[in-house]
Design a protein around this motif. Structure first.
Motif, short mmCIF file in Angstrom:
data_model
loop_
_atom_site.label_atom_id
_atom_site.label_comp_id
_atom_site.label_asym_id
_atom_site.label_seq_id
_atom_site.Cartn_x
_atom_site.Cartn_y
_atom_site.Cartn_z
N VAL A 1 0.84 -1.19 0.00
CA VAL A 1 0.00 0.00 0.00
C VAL A 1 0.88 1.25 0.00
O VAL A 1 0.62 2.21 -0.73
CB VAL A 1 -0.97 -0.01 1.20
CG1 VAL A 1 -1.64 1.33 1.40
CG2 VAL A 1 -2.01 -1.12 1.02
N ARG B 1 -5.99 2.70 0.82
CA ARG B 1 -6.83 1.73 1.52
C ARG B 1 -8.32 2.03 1.32
O ARG B 1 -9.12 1.11 1.15
CB ARG B 1 -6.48 1.70 3.00
CG ARG B 1 -5.16 1.02 3.27
CD ARG B 1 -4.89 0.87 4.77
NE ARG B 1 -3.54 0.42 4.99
CZ ARG B 1 -2.49 1.22 5.18
NH1 ARG B 1 -2.65 2.53 5.20
NH2 ARG B 1 -1.29 0.71 5.35
N GLY C 1 -1.56 -7.37 5.41
CA GLY C 1 -2.34 -6.36 4.70
C GLY C 1 -2.62 -6.69 3.25
O GLY C 1 -2.77 -7.84 2.87
N TYR C 2 -2.67 -5.64 2.44
CA TYR C 2 -3.00 -5.74 1.02
C TYR C 2 -1.77 -5.57 0.15
O TYR C 2 -0.81 -4.93 0.53
CB TYR C 2 -3.98 -4.63 0.64
CG TYR C 2 -5.34 -4.75 1.27
CD1 TYR C 2 -6.30 -5.60 0.73
CD2 TYR C 2 -5.68 -4.01 2.39
CE1 TYR C 2 -7.55 -5.71 1.30
CE2 TYR C 2 -6.93 -4.11 2.97
CZ TYR C 2 -7.87 -4.95 2.41
OH TYR C 2 -9.10 -5.06 2.99
N TYR D 1 -5.68 -9.41 -0.72
CA TYR D 1 -5.55 -9.43 0.74
C TYR D 1 -4.72 -10.65 1.11
O TYR D 1 -5.02 -11.77 0.70
CB TYR D 1 -6.92 -9.49 1.39
CG TYR D 1 -6.88 -9.41 2.89
CD1 TYR D 1 -7.23 -10.52 3.65
CD2 TYR D 1 -6.48 -8.26 3.54
CE1 TYR D 1 -7.19 -10.47 5.02
CE2 TYR D 1 -6.44 -8.21 4.92
CZ TYR D 1 -6.79 -9.31 5.66
OH TYR D 1 -6.75 -9.25 7.02
#
Length: 71
Positions: free
Chosen positions: A8, A23, A42-43, A35
């Motif tokens: 991110v 986000r 997290g992503y 994910y």
């Protein structure tokens, strides 16, 4: 070999946005992401999504994909 995935933070730097904005875009479906299965991991954002945003190829709302899920 799979597509390059960005954190991110990396996505935010490339788009000159806040990680909070990235986000929010992921939650709203504006930006496709994977994910990784935990809040700590997290992503990850596919590099192609950054290119899509930069070049204005916004094909509409996208979905967050769970790791290992078929698209």
């Amino acid at each position: 070999m799979g597509e390059k995935l960005l954190t991110v933070r990396q996505a935010a730097e490339l788009l000159q946005l806040s990680p909070l904005t990235i986000r929010a875009w992921i939650r709203r479906g504006k930006l496709r992401a994977v994910y990784l299965g935990s809040d700590a991991a997290g992503y990850r954002v596919p590099a192609s999504e950054i290119e899509r945003i930069i070049h204005g190829r916004d094909g509409g709302e996208t979905q967050v994909q769970k790791e290992g899920a078929c698209a």
